[in-house]
Design a protein around this motif. Structure first.
Motif, PDB file in Angstrom:
ATOM      1  N   VAL A 154      23.752  13.516  53.082  1.00  0.00           N
ATOM      2  CA  VAL A 154      23.571  13.310  51.644  1.00  0.00           C
ATOM      3  C   VAL A 154      22.910  14.526  51.007  1.00  0.00           C
ATOM      4  O   VAL A 154      23.325  14.987  49.933  1.00  0.00           O
ATOM      5  N   LEU A 155      21.881  15.066  51.649  1.00  0.00           N
ATOM      6  CA  LEU A 155      21.215  16.261  51.121  1.00  0.00           C
ATOM      7  C   LEU A 155      22.183  17.432  51.017  1.00  0.00           C
ATOM      8  O   LEU A 155      22.129  18.225  50.067  1.00  0.00           O
ATOM      9  N   LEU A 156      23.107  17.526  51.985  1.00  0.00           N
ATOM     10  CA  LEU A 156      24.125  18.571  51.936  1.00  0.00           C
ATOM     11  C   LEU A 156      25.099  18.313  50.793  1.00  0.00           C
ATOM     12  O   LEU A 156      25.433  19.232  50.024  1.00  0.00           O
ATOM     13  N   GLN A 157      25.543  17.078  50.656  1.00  0.00           N
ATOM     14  CA  GLN A 157      26.484  16.726  49.591  1.00  0.00           C
ATOM     15  C   GLN A 157      25.885  16.942  48.205  1.00  0.00           C
ATOM     16  O   GLN A 157      26.586  17.346  47.274  1.00  0.00           O
ATOM     17  N   GLN A 158      24.591  16.693  48.076  1.00  0.00           N
ATOM     18  CA  GLN A 158      23.924  16.871  46.783  1.00  0.00           C
ATOM     19  C   GLN A 158      23.572  18.324  46.495  1.00  0.00           C
ATOM     20  O   GLN A 158      23.101  18.651  45.399  1.00  0.00           O
ATOM     21  N   GLY A 159      23.798  19.190  47.478  1.00  0.00           N
ATOM     22  CA  GLY A 159      23.568  20.615  47.267  1.00  0.00           C
ATOM     23  C   GLY A 159      22.140  21.074  47.463  1.00  0.00           C
ATOM     24  O   GLY A 159      21.783  22.187  47.070  1.00  0.00           O
ATOM     25  N   HIS A 160      21.315  20.239  48.093  1.00  0.00           N
ATOM     26  CA  HIS A 160      19.918  20.609  48.301  1.00  0.00           C
ATOM     27  C   HIS A 160      19.728  21.508  49.521  1.00  0.00           C
ATOM     28  O   HIS A 160      18.696  22.178  49.639  1.00  0.00           O
ATOM     29  N   VAL A 161      20.694  21.500  50.442  1.00  0.00           N
ATOM     30  CA  VAL A 161      20.643  22.349  51.627  1.00  0.00           C
ATOM     31  C   VAL A 161      22.016  22.970  51.841  1.00  0.00           C
ATOM     32  O   VAL A 161      23.030  22.484  51.322  1.00  0.00           O
ATOM     33  N   SER A 162      22.058  24.045  52.628  1.00  0.00           N
ATOM     34  CA  SER A 162      23.319  24.760  52.851  1.00  0.00           C
ATOM     35  C   SER A 162      24.066  24.261  54.072  1.00  0.00           C
ATOM     36  O   SER A 162      25.261  24.505  54.225  1.00  0.00           O
ATOM     37  N   ASN A 163      23.362  23.561  54.976  1.00  0.00           N
ATOM     38  CA  ASN A 163      24.003  22.988  56.156  1.00  0.00           C
ATOM     39  C   ASN A 163      23.147  21.835  56.663  1.00  0.00           C
ATOM     40  O   ASN A 163      22.017  21.631  56.200  1.00  0.00           O
ATOM     41  N   LEU A 164      23.695  21.070  57.601  1.00  0.00           N
ATOM     42  CA  LEU A 164      22.999  19.872  58.079  1.00  0.00           C
ATOM     43  C   LEU A 164      21.661  20.195  58.734  1.00  0.00           C
ATOM     44  O   LEU A 164      20.669  19.496  58.528  1.00  0.00           O
ATOM     45  N   GLN A 165      21.615  21.258  59.536  1.00  0.00           N
ATOM     46  CA  GLN A 165      20.374  21.600  60.223  1.00  0.00           C
ATOM     47  C   GLN A 165      19.267  21.946  59.242  1.00  0.00           C
ATOM     48  O   GLN A 165      18.093  21.643  59.484  1.00  0.00           O
ATOM     49  N   SER A 166      19.631  22.543  58.107  1.00  0.00           N
ATOM     50  CA  SER A 166      18.626  22.896  57.107  1.00  0.00           C
ATOM     51  C   SER A 166      17.922  21.667  56.563  1.00  0.00           C
ATOM     52  O   SER A 166      16.748  21.724  56.182  1.00  0.00           O
ATOM     53  N   ALA A 167      18.635  20.536  56.513  1.00  0.00           N
ATOM     54  CA  ALA A 167      18.017  19.301  56.040  1.00  0.00           C
ATOM     55  C   ALA A 167      16.859  18.904  56.940  1.00  0.00           C
ATOM     56  O   ALA A 167      15.803  18.447  56.469  1.00  0.00           O
ATOM     57  N   PHE A 168      17.044  19.080  58.255  1.00  0.00           N
ATOM     58  CA  PHE A 168      15.975  18.781  59.206  1.00  0.00           C
ATOM     59  C   PHE A 168      14.871  19.832  59.121  1.00  0.00           C
ATOM     60  O   PHE A 168      13.687  19.502  59.132  1.00  0.00           O
ATOM     61  N   ASP A 169      15.276  21.103  59.033  1.00  0.00           N
ATOM     62  CA  ASP A 169      14.302  22.194  59.021  1.00  0.00           C
ATOM     63  C   ASP A 169      13.409  22.167  57.781  1.00  0.00           C
ATOM     64  O   ASP A 169      12.239  22.549  57.835  1.00  0.00           O
ATOM     65  N   LYS A 170      13.963  21.709  56.653  1.00  0.00           N
ATOM     66  CA  LYS A 170      13.223  21.755  55.385  1.00  0.00           C
ATOM     67  C   LYS A 170      12.572  20.430  54.995  1.00  0.00           C
ATOM     68  O   LYS A 170      11.504  20.420  54.371  1.00  0.00           O
ATOM     69  N   TYR A 171      13.220  19.302  55.363  1.00  0.00           N
ATOM     70  CA  TYR A 171      12.764  18.039  54.789  1.00  0.00           C
ATOM     71  C   TYR A 171      12.505  16.909  55.792  1.00  0.00           C
ATOM     72  O   TYR A 171      11.454  16.286  55.761  1.00  0.00           O
ATOM     73  N   ILE A 172      13.460  16.611  56.674  1.00  0.00           N
ATOM     74  CA  ILE A 172      13.353  15.382  57.457  1.00  0.00           C
ATOM     75  C   ILE A 172      13.036  15.600  58.932  1.00  0.00           C
ATOM     76  O   ILE A 172      12.951  14.645  59.696  1.00  0.00           O
ATOM     77  N   GLY A 173      12.865  16.862  59.325  1.00  0.00           N
ATOM     78  CA  GLY A 173      12.478  17.157  60.694  1.00  0.00           C
ATOM     79  C   GLY A 173      10.993  16.892  60.915  1.00  0.00           C
ATOM     80  O   GLY A 173      10.221  16.705  59.963  1.00  0.00           O
TER      81      GLY A 173
END
Length: 293
Positions: A154-173
Protein backbone atom coordinates in the motif's frame (compact mmCIF):
# COMPACT_ATOMS: atom_id res chain seq x y z
CA UNK A 1 19.44 -40.13 -2.02
CA UNK A 2 17.16 -43.20 -1.96
CA UNK A 3 13.42 -43.04 -2.57
CA UNK A 4 11.52 -42.30 0.63
CA UNK A 5 8.01 -43.62 1.24
CA UNK A 6 5.69 -41.52 3.38
CA UNK A 7 2.16 -42.18 4.50
CA UNK A 8 0.72 -40.93 1.22
CA UNK A 9 3.46 -40.71 -1.40
CA UNK A 10 7.03 -41.47 -2.33
CA UNK A 11 9.79 -38.87 -2.75
CA UNK A 12 11.86 -40.40 -5.52
CA UNK A 13 15.58 -39.94 -5.90
CA UNK A 14 15.44 -37.30 -8.63
CA UNK A 15 12.24 -35.57 -7.54
CA UNK A 16 12.16 -31.78 -7.67
CA UNK A 17 10.84 -30.61 -4.32
CA UNK A 18 10.09 -27.23 -2.76
CA UNK A 19 8.99 -27.25 0.87
CA UNK A 20 8.33 -23.52 1.39
CA UNK A 21 5.90 -21.44 -0.66
CA UNK A 22 3.14 -18.88 -0.20
CA UNK A 23 -0.17 -17.92 -1.79
CA UNK A 24 -2.41 -14.88 -1.56
CA UNK A 25 -4.05 -16.56 1.43
CA UNK A 26 -1.19 -14.87 3.29
CA UNK A 27 1.37 -12.56 1.65
CA UNK A 28 2.00 -14.37 -1.63
CA UNK A 29 1.16 -12.89 -4.99
CA UNK A 30 -0.53 -15.91 -6.59
CA UNK A 31 -3.75 -17.73 -5.82
CA UNK A 32 -3.43 -21.36 -4.72
CA UNK A 33 -4.47 -22.45 -8.23
CA UNK A 34 -1.91 -20.16 -9.88
CA UNK A 35 0.83 -21.37 -7.53
CA UNK A 36 0.06 -25.01 -8.39
CA UNK A 37 0.06 -24.22 -12.11
CA UNK A 38 3.42 -22.48 -11.82
CA UNK A 39 4.86 -25.38 -9.85
CA UNK A 40 3.71 -27.85 -12.50
CA UNK A 41 5.15 -25.65 -15.26
CA UNK A 42 8.45 -25.57 -13.35
CA UNK A 43 8.32 -29.38 -13.12
CA UNK A 44 8.09 -29.44 -9.32
CA UNK A 45 7.12 -32.95 -8.20
CA UNK A 46 6.43 -32.23 -4.53
CA UNK A 47 5.33 -28.82 -3.22
CA UNK A 48 4.56 -27.64 0.30
CA UNK A 49 2.27 -24.64 0.70
CA UNK A 50 3.29 -22.92 3.94
CA UNK A 51 1.28 -19.73 4.33
CA UNK A 52 1.76 -17.52 7.37
CA UNK A 53 -0.39 -18.71 10.27
CA UNK A 54 -3.12 -20.11 8.01
CA UNK A 55 -3.93 -23.30 6.13
CA UNK A 56 -6.77 -21.90 4.06
CA UNK A 57 -4.97 -22.43 0.74
CA UNK A 58 -4.54 -26.16 1.22
CA UNK A 59 -8.05 -27.36 0.44
CA UNK A 60 -8.24 -25.02 -2.58
CA UNK A 61 -4.95 -26.32 -3.96
CA UNK A 62 -5.83 -29.94 -3.24
CA UNK A 63 -9.18 -29.64 -5.04
CA UNK A 64 -7.52 -27.97 -8.02
CA UNK A 65 -4.91 -30.73 -8.33
CA UNK A 66 -7.65 -33.37 -8.30
CA UNK A 67 -9.90 -31.45 -10.69
CA UNK A 68 -7.14 -30.97 -13.26
CA UNK A 69 -5.44 -34.31 -12.54
CA UNK A 70 -2.09 -32.55 -12.22
CA UNK A 71 1.21 -34.44 -11.77
CA UNK A 72 2.21 -32.90 -8.45
CA UNK A 73 2.09 -33.96 -4.80
CA UNK A 74 0.95 -31.38 -2.24
CA UNK A 75 2.44 -31.32 1.25
CA UNK A 76 0.12 -29.73 3.81
CA UNK A 77 2.10 -27.04 5.58
CA UNK A 78 2.05 -23.81 7.55
CA UNK A 79 4.60 -21.17 8.62
CA UNK A 80 4.06 -20.16 12.23
CA UNK A 81 5.40 -16.84 13.52
CA UNK A 82 7.08 -17.03 16.93
CA UNK A 83 8.94 -14.71 19.28
CA UNK A 84 12.39 -15.50 20.66
CA UNK A 85 14.68 -13.08 22.52
CA UNK A 86 13.23 -10.10 20.64
CA UNK A 87 13.52 -11.81 17.25
CA UNK A 88 10.67 -12.99 15.03
CA UNK A 89 11.44 -16.63 14.21
CA UNK A 90 9.38 -18.63 11.72
CA UNK A 91 8.71 -22.32 12.26
CA UNK A 92 7.42 -24.31 9.28
CA UNK A 93 5.13 -27.24 9.94
CA UNK A 94 5.28 -29.90 7.21
CA UNK A 95 3.00 -32.88 6.59
CA UNK A 96 0.50 -31.62 9.15
CA UNK A 97 -3.11 -32.51 9.81
CA UNK A 98 -4.70 -29.12 9.18
CA UNK A 99 -7.89 -30.17 11.01
CA UNK A 100 -6.21 -30.96 14.35
CA UNK A 101 -7.92 -29.01 17.18
CA UNK A 102 -4.64 -27.77 18.70
CA UNK A 103 -3.53 -26.38 15.35
CA UNK A 104 -6.91 -24.76 14.69
CA UNK A 105 -6.75 -23.10 18.12
CA UNK A 106 -3.22 -21.78 17.54
CA UNK A 107 -4.19 -20.42 14.11
CA UNK A 108 -7.12 -18.57 15.70
CA UNK A 109 -4.80 -17.05 18.33
CA UNK A 110 -2.21 -16.07 15.73
CA UNK A 111 -4.82 -14.48 13.47
CA UNK A 112 -6.10 -12.39 16.38
CA UNK A 113 -2.53 -11.28 17.11
CA UNK A 114 -2.09 -10.39 13.42
CA UNK A 115 -5.28 -8.32 13.38
CA UNK A 116 -4.34 -6.46 16.57
CA UNK A 117 -0.87 -5.73 15.20
CA UNK A 118 -2.25 -4.59 11.84
CA UNK A 119 -4.65 -2.18 13.55
CA UNK A 120 -1.80 -0.71 15.60
CA UNK A 121 0.43 -0.35 12.52
CA UNK A 122 -2.39 1.41 10.71
CA UNK A 123 -2.81 3.84 13.60
CA UNK A 124 0.90 4.64 13.62
CA UNK A 125 0.97 5.19 9.85
CA UNK A 126 -1.99 7.54 10.21
CA UNK A 127 0.00 9.57 12.75
CA UNK A 128 2.87 9.70 10.23
CA UNK A 129 0.42 11.37 7.85
CA UNK A 130 -0.68 8.51 5.58
CA UNK A 131 -4.39 7.92 5.04
CA UNK A 132 -6.44 4.71 4.80
CA UNK A 133 -3.36 2.46 4.81
CA UNK A 134 -4.95 -0.08 7.14
CA UNK A 135 -8.18 -0.21 5.11
CA UNK A 136 -6.27 -0.72 1.86
CA UNK A 137 -3.97 -3.32 3.43
CA UNK A 138 -7.04 -5.26 4.62
CA UNK A 139 -8.49 -5.04 1.13
CA UNK A 140 -5.26 -6.43 -0.34
CA UNK A 141 -5.23 -9.27 2.18
CA UNK A 142 -8.85 -10.17 1.39
CA UNK A 143 -9.77 -13.33 3.27
CA UNK A 144 -6.10 -14.14 3.86
CA UNK A 145 -3.69 -13.36 6.70
CA UNK A 146 -2.79 -9.69 6.87
CA UNK A 147 0.98 -9.12 7.06
CA UNK A 148 3.41 -6.22 6.98
CA UNK A 149 3.94 -7.04 3.30
CA UNK A 150 0.41 -5.81 2.62
CA UNK A 151 1.22 -2.49 4.30
CA UNK A 152 4.43 -2.27 2.25
CA UNK A 153 2.44 -2.75 -0.97
CA UNK A 154 0.00 0.00 0.00
CA UNK A 155 2.82 2.42 0.85
CA UNK A 156 4.33 1.67 -2.56
CA UNK A 157 1.00 2.13 -4.34
CA UNK A 158 0.43 5.44 -2.57
CA UNK A 159 3.85 6.65 -3.67
CA UNK A 160 5.36 7.00 -0.20
CA UNK A 161 8.24 4.62 -0.99
CA UNK A 162 10.11 3.64 -4.15
CA UNK A 163 10.10 -0.12 -3.49
CA UNK A 164 8.76 -2.66 -1.02
CA UNK A 165 11.96 -2.91 1.02
CA UNK A 166 11.96 0.86 1.55
CA UNK A 167 8.63 0.54 3.35
CA UNK A 168 10.33 -1.68 5.94
CA UNK A 169 13.51 0.41 6.05
CA UNK A 170 11.64 3.70 6.57
CA UNK A 171 8.41 2.88 8.37
CA UNK A 172 7.38 -0.66 9.36
CA UNK A 173 10.68 -2.41 9.99
CA UNK A 174 12.00 -3.08 13.48
CA UNK A 175 12.77 0.17 15.30
CA UNK A 176 11.05 2.37 12.71
CA UNK A 177 8.22 4.84 13.30
CA UNK A 178 5.32 2.51 12.50
CA UNK A 179 6.82 -0.72 13.81
CA UNK A 180 4.67 -2.69 16.22
CA UNK A 181 6.14 -5.54 18.24
CA UNK A 182 4.26 -8.75 17.43
CA UNK A 183 2.57 -10.88 20.07
CA UNK A 184 3.42 -14.28 18.63
CA UNK A 185 3.55 -17.63 20.37
CA UNK A 186 6.82 -19.16 21.61
CA UNK A 187 9.04 -21.48 19.60
CA UNK A 188 8.23 -24.25 22.07
CA UNK A 189 4.48 -23.80 21.59
CA UNK A 190 4.76 -23.83 17.80
CA UNK A 191 6.85 -27.02 17.80
CA UNK A 192 4.48 -28.72 20.24
CA UNK A 193 1.37 -27.90 18.19
CA UNK A 194 3.01 -28.99 14.94
CA UNK A 195 3.86 -32.32 16.56
CA UNK A 196 0.33 -32.68 17.93
CA UNK A 197 -0.88 -32.19 14.36
CA UNK A 198 1.39 -35.02 13.23
CA UNK A 199 3.86 -32.79 11.40
CA UNK A 200 7.58 -32.06 11.30
CA UNK A 201 8.78 -28.75 12.80
CA UNK A 202 11.41 -27.02 10.67
CA UNK A 203 13.07 -23.68 11.40
CA UNK A 204 12.57 -21.49 8.34
CA UNK A 205 15.49 -19.67 6.68
CA UNK A 206 17.87 -19.49 9.70
CA UNK A 207 20.47 -17.54 7.71
CA UNK A 208 18.07 -14.63 7.21
CA UNK A 209 17.70 -13.71 10.86
CA UNK A 210 19.69 -10.62 11.74
CA UNK A 211 21.88 -12.20 14.41
CA UNK A 212 25.46 -13.30 14.92
CA UNK A 213 26.53 -16.92 14.48
CA UNK A 214 26.79 -17.16 18.28
CA UNK A 215 23.16 -16.11 18.71
CA UNK A 216 22.05 -18.32 15.84
CA UNK A 217 23.67 -21.29 17.54
CA UNK A 218 21.79 -20.44 20.75
CA UNK A 219 18.55 -20.34 18.76
CA UNK A 220 19.25 -23.70 17.12
CA UNK A 221 20.07 -25.26 20.49
CA UNK A 222 16.83 -24.00 22.03
CA UNK A 223 14.88 -25.17 18.97
CA UNK A 224 16.48 -28.61 19.32
CA UNK A 225 15.70 -28.67 23.05
CA UNK A 226 12.07 -27.85 22.24
CA UNK A 227 11.89 -30.96 20.05
CA UNK A 228 12.43 -29.21 16.71
CA UNK A 229 13.01 -31.65 13.88
CA UNK A 230 15.03 -29.85 11.24
CA UNK A 231 16.48 -26.72 9.68
CA UNK A 232 15.80 -25.17 6.29
CA UNK A 233 19.38 -25.29 5.07
CA UNK A 234 18.93 -24.71 1.31
CA UNK A 235 17.44 -21.51 -0.12
CA UNK A 236 17.77 -19.99 -3.61
CA UNK A 237 20.07 -17.19 -2.42
CA UNK A 238 22.82 -18.51 -0.17
CA UNK A 239 26.60 -18.27 -0.32
CA UNK A 240 28.88 -21.24 0.30
CA UNK A 241 29.71 -20.10 3.84
CA UNK A 242 26.03 -20.02 4.76
CA UNK A 243 25.42 -23.44 3.23
CA UNK A 244 28.32 -24.95 5.17
CA UNK A 245 27.20 -23.35 8.43
CA UNK A 246 23.63 -24.68 8.07
CA UNK A 247 24.87 -28.15 7.19
CA UNK A 248 27.26 -28.14 10.16
CA UNK A 249 24.39 -27.30 12.51
CA UNK A 250 22.36 -30.22 11.17
CA UNK A 251 25.25 -32.63 11.56
CA UNK A 252 26.36 -31.36 14.96
CA UNK A 253 22.92 -31.32 16.54
CA UNK A 254 21.42 -34.32 14.73
CA UNK A 255 18.76 -32.30 12.93
CA UNK A 256 17.01 -33.13 9.68
CA UNK A 257 17.34 -30.88 6.64
CA UNK A 258 14.73 -29.15 4.53
CA UNK A 259 14.86 -26.84 1.55
CA UNK A 260 12.52 -24.36 -0.06
CA UNK A 261 12.33 -21.25 -2.18
CA UNK A 262 10.14 -19.24 0.24
CA UNK A 263 8.33 -18.29 -2.96
CA UNK A 264 5.98 -15.28 -2.75
CA UNK A 265 5.82 -14.04 -6.34
CA UNK A 266 7.90 -14.35 -9.52
CA UNK A 267 11.13 -12.37 -9.44
CA UNK A 268 14.59 -12.30 -10.99
CA UNK A 269 16.21 -13.50 -7.79
CA UNK A 270 14.07 -16.40 -6.70
CA UNK A 271 11.48 -18.82 -8.01
CA UNK A 272 9.98 -22.21 -7.29
CA UNK A 273 12.61 -24.93 -7.08
CA UNK A 274 15.50 -22.66 -8.04
CA UNK A 275 18.94 -23.69 -6.72
CA UNK A 276 17.45 -26.30 -4.39
CA UNK A 277 19.90 -29.19 -4.08
CA UNK A 278 20.12 -31.17 -0.84
CA UNK A 279 23.70 -31.81 0.36
CA UNK A 280 24.59 -35.50 0.31
CA UNK A 281 25.66 -35.43 3.98
CA UNK A 282 22.27 -34.12 5.15
CA UNK A 283 19.32 -36.30 6.20
CA UNK A 284 16.18 -35.02 4.44
CA UNK A 285 13.17 -34.17 6.57
CA UNK A 286 10.93 -36.50 4.59
CA UNK A 287 12.75 -39.49 6.06
CA UNK A 288 10.73 -38.77 9.23
CA UNK A 289 7.53 -39.34 7.27
CA UNK A 290 8.26 -42.96 6.38
CA UNK A 291 5.67 -45.38 7.77
CA UNK A 292 6.86 -47.85 10.36
CA UNK A 293 7.74 -51.19 8.73
Amino acid sequence: MPAMSTGNFTVKENSRVDFHSHTNCSDGGLSPQELIERAVNFQIDVLAITDHDTTSALSIARSYILEKNLPITLIDGIEISTSWQGFEIHIVGLNIDETHPALRQLIEQQQLARENRATAIGEKLTKVGFTEVYQQAKQLAGQGSITRAHFAKVLLQQGHVSNLQSAFDKYIGKGKRAYVKPDWCTVEHAVDVIHQAGGSAVMAHPVRYDMTTKWLRRLVLQFKAAGGDGLEIVLPQMNNEQRQLMLSFCLEYDLLASMGSDFHYPSRWSDLGRNLVMPEQATPVWQQWQPNP
